[in-house]
Write an enzyme that holds these catalytic residues in place. Structure first.
Site, mmCIF file in Angstrom:
data_model
loop_
_atom_site.group_PDB
_atom_site.id
_atom_site.type_symbol
_atom_site.label_atom_id
_atom_site.label_comp_id
_atom_site.label_asym_id
_atom_site.label_seq_id
_atom_site.Cartn_x
_atom_site.Cartn_y
_atom_site.Cartn_z
ATOM 1 C CB CYS A 124 -0.973 0.294 1.169
ATOM 2 S SG CYS A 124 -2.007 -1.293 1.202
ATOM 3 C CD1 TRP A 169 0.117 -6.246 -3.098
ATOM 4 C CD2 TRP A 169 -0.223 -6.862 -1.021
ATOM 5 N NE1 TRP A 169 0.494 -7.437 -3.120
ATOM 6 C CE2 TRP A 169 0.565 -8.066 -1.740
ATOM 7 C CE3 TRP A 169 -0.308 -6.989 0.271
ATOM 8 C CZ2 TRP A 169 0.564 -9.217 -1.193
ATOM 9 C CZ3 TRP A 169 -0.196 -8.272 0.716
ATOM 10 C CH2 TRP A 169 0.347 -9.236 0.090
ATOM 11 C CG ASN A 190 1.840 0.663 3.969
ATOM 12 O OD1 ASN A 190 2.748 1.234 4.144
ATOM 13 N ND2 ASN A 190 1.559 -0.626 4.075
ATOM 14 C CE LYS A 227 13.824 -10.994 -10.197
ATOM 15 N NZ LYS A 227 14.448 -10.645 -9.326
ATOM 16 C CG HIS A 274 19.707 -36.741 -6.079
ATOM 17 N ND1 HIS A 274 20.224 -37.730 -5.721
ATOM 18 C CD2 HIS A 274 21.033 -35.832 -6.093
ATOM 19 C CE1 HIS A 274 21.535 -37.775 -5.530
ATOM 20 N NE2 HIS A 274 22.090 -36.747 -5.807
ATOM 21 C CE LYS A 334 11.482 -2.966 -5.860
ATOM 22 N NZ LYS A 334 12.005 -4.050 -6.653
HETATM 23 C C1 F6R Z 1 11.881 -10.291 -6.260
HETATM 24 C C2 F6R Z 1 11.602 -9.416 -5.360
HETATM 25 C C3 F6R Z 1 11.190 -9.856 -3.941
HETATM 26 C C4 F6R Z 1 12.154 -9.079 -2.858
HETATM 27 C C5 F6R Z 1 11.635 -9.774 -1.412
HETATM 28 C C6 F6R Z 1 12.545 -8.880 -0.359
HETATM 29 O O1 F6R Z 1 12.166 -9.786 -7.523
HETATM 30 O O2 F6R Z 1 11.601 -8.183 -5.293
HETATM 31 O O3 F6R Z 1 11.505 -11.286 -3.902
HETATM 32 O O4 F6R Z 1 13.557 -9.236 -3.148
HETATM 33 O O5 F6R Z 1 10.328 -9.292 -1.120
HETATM 34 O O6 F6R Z 1 12.527 -7.514 -0.508
HETATM 35 P P1 F6R Z 1 13.598 -6.561 0.206
HETATM 36 O O7 F6R Z 1 15.053 -6.764 -0.457
HETATM 37 O O8 F6R Z 1 12.967 -5.278 0.004
HETATM 38 O O9 F6R Z 1 13.423 -7.200 1.551
#
Ligand code: F6R
Length: 615
Positions: free
Chosen positions: A2, A75, A101, A492, A511, A610
């Protein structure tokens, strides 16, 4: 999770809020809403969907006049994404509006109590409970909004960054935070409120980041006052000068932030080591390490906690720390570590890795490790983030804002920081020969140029994407330093293209996963010349004899794998230890092109956000 934006001042609030929400959409994008105040009343508009859907809804529903307003991009946690569950939420009287949030964990008992007192609820959200709790406190105690928010928050268990507005007192917005970020931009007789500073970067470079358990009342034409939510004590505001600029948060001619960020890697890796790596003098200078070098050298163990891509960077670091500095390393998912009563004490160093610096599980793991006496070091990208403040010391990655939800440049800069730390410790402990130490230092300096060269694989990655864009499964294999890269490549692909993909240590294939291989199965094999090259070649042969389709990432000029593989992507030569910084590049590009060809929303993949500020 959010994004929240608020404005109070002399400008029209709506354009600021909408632009700000668009910049915060990386935090969540399943619904959006706004409340404006225009001298008489609150004007609310909200909708399921993205901020662009909100704009369309607003154009039909409300006038956008008003110099005070709050907005939200969501979110979903409690309640499915729909119009009603979208924020802002109004209290039963219609006087109070809130955006939130976070999660109110004890919302159910609070809701039951409010229902007994006659309150009704339109949504399934915890947030609507909070706004009515504030209203109930305000009514019962006959107090001002700020006080009512404070009393209500003291009854709440959970996490929040909130903005609350009372139409009966339209010259102030009350904000508070616990566990979710909240920045206040300070302009001339105006205030901006947001989950991070990007929504107000063009208006002011002065910002305050609220600490946990702090609240503030931002008033028109008045100074800001910050208080502790628990004991009401006043806090001296600490105004920071923002380092972000507008260019960094725009796409700069690329179709997607992800592509822009992939291409930024040569420069940001340089930014990461600038001023720290002095290859000519044989030195690495990182203040957070120098000040605590004894803690690292005497550590009986280094524990690394992180989530997602940052966890993969941690796995790469495990190999580097153990090889260079001969310190035992364990890498854990923060979410597992925090709930399993881990054995950790004052002889351990815990390194927490996080791009956002806000990940709830990583933050909780840090708190636990601190309680148990460990020294905690953070590797974060976002300056001033919760994790950077919660740790005893740390090193920033200096990657600049990462806006694409799929992490790219954060990963390579995290590895760069961790490599420098390992080299510094190796020097202090004498665990690398002098010549190897100097060789690695010089090599690290060449990495940006080699990453630039690795970016030339874009065309090959795109051509391979055309062939495999309709695949339903992918396998990614690597060994040693490149096993975590296999995991990262698979992550990714799945997160942005929704193709199922698994990463495996190449030798583990026998395995179990080898049963999956047939002529339909693309297998990405990371096979640079160094490391366990011969073993990986044998693994490639095993796949080939079962008709799997091999996409190999190889060192430039490799003919042996070329003769076996269906497709080859060449990267420049480098040492085994530094190869993840290069091998990861074509995998980022491959997943990007596949996602674009499948028509997926690369920067905002479904169900993701994010910054994962809820557990
Ligand atoms: C994948 C991605 C997530 C973050 C994870 C940790 O592309 O972006 O897997 O790596 O949510 O986020 P941070 O690094 O912000 O703690």
């Amino acid at each position: 999770m959010c994004g929240i934006v608020g404005y109070i001042g002399h400008r029209e609030a709506y354009p600021i809020i909408i632009k700000g929400l668009k910049r915060l959409e990386y935090r969540g994008y399943d619904s959006a809403g706004v409340v404006l105040y225009d001298e008489k009343d609150l004007k609310l508009s909200k909708t399921k969907g993205k901020v662009s859907d909100l704009e369309e809804r607003v154009a039909k529903e409300i006038s956008t006049k008003g110099t005070i307003g709050i907005g939200h991009t969501r979110w979903a946690t409690h309640g499915v994404p729909n119009d009603v569950n979208s924020h802002p939420h109004l209290s039963n009287s219609g006087n109070l509006a809130i955006i939130h949030n976070g999660i109110i964990e004890n919302y159910e008992p609070l809701k039951k109590e409010l229902i007994k007192r006659g309150y009704t609820f339109k949504s399934d959200t915890d947030t609507e409970v909070l706004v009515n709790l504030i209203e109930e406190v305000q009514k019962n105690e006959n107090i001002k909004l700020g006080k009512a928010v404070q009393i209500a928050l003291n009854q709440v268990v959970g996490a929040y960054a909130i903005c609350v507005f009372d139409k009966q007192k339209p010259d102030e917005i009350v904000v508070a935070r616990l566990g979710s970020p909240l920045a206040i931009g300070i302009g001339e007789n105006e205030f901006f409120i947001a989950s991070d500073a990007s929504p107000f970067i063009e208006y002011t470079s002065n910002a305050i980041y609220l600490e946990d358990e702090e609240m503030a009342i931002v008033r028109l034409n008045k100074d800001l006052k910050i208080r502790k939510i628990k004991d009401d004590s006043l806090v001296d505001p600490y105004i920071q000068e923002l380092q972000m600029n507008l260019e960094q948060i725009e796409k700069g001619g690329y179709d997607h932030f992800m592509m822009k960020e992939i291409y930024e890697q040569p420069n940001v890796i340089k930014d990461t080591y600038r001023g720290r790596l002095h290859a000519n003098e044989g030195l690495i200078k990182m203040a957070g390490i120098e000040d605590n070098i004894d803690k690292f050298i005497n550590a009986q163990r280094i524990l690394i906690v992180a989530c997602g891509t940052s966890w993969h960077a941690g796995l790469v670091a495990e190999y580097i720390f153990e090889e260079f500095a001969r310190i035992p390393v364990e890498v854990e998912y923060a979410s597992e570590f925090r709930y399993r009563n881990p054995i950790i004490g004052d002889k351990d160093v815990l390194i927490a890795i996080s791009q956002s610096g806000e990940t709830a599980d990583t933050l909780a793991a840090i708190k636990l490790a601190k309680e148990k006496g460990a020294f905690v070091f953070g590797v974060c990208n976002v300056v001033g983030s919760s994790i950077s403040r919660e740790t005893h010391a740390g090193a920033y990655t200096h990657a600049g804002p990462e806006i694409g939800v799929a992490s790219t440049k954060a990963f390579t800069t995290q590895i760069t920081v961790l490599t420098m730390i390992a080299l510094r410790l190796a020097k202090a402990k004498g665990t690398l020969s002098i010549s190897d130490y100097h060789r690695y230092l010089s090599e690290l300096e060449t990495i940006p140029e080699k990453v630039s060269e690795a970016l030339h694989t874009n065309d090959s990655a795109k051509a391979i994407a055309t062939v495999f864009k309709d695949a339903t499964n992918f396998l990614y294999l690597g060994r040693g330093y490149n096993f975590p890269v296999a995991l990262e490549g698979a992550l990714k692909l799945k997160e942005i293209s929704y193709i199922h993909a698994e990463g495996y240590p190449a030798a583990e294939m026998k395995h179990g996963p080898i049963a999956l291989i047939d002529e339909q199965m693309p297998v990405v094999v990371i096979a640079p010349k160094q490391g366990h090259y011969d073993k990986v070649v044998s693994n490639i042969q095993e796949i080939k004899s079962r008709s799997g389709k091999i996409i190999a990432v190889v060192t430039k000029g490799d003919e042996q794998v070329r003769a076996l593989a269906d497709h080859v992507i060449e990267i420049p030569e480098t040492s085994d230890a530094m190869s993840p910084l290069l091998t990861t590049i074509p995998l980022q590009l491959l997943s990007y092109h596949i996602a674009v060809m499948r028509g997926c929303n690369v920067d905002q993949p479904r169900n993701l956000a994010k910054s994962v500020t809820v557990e």
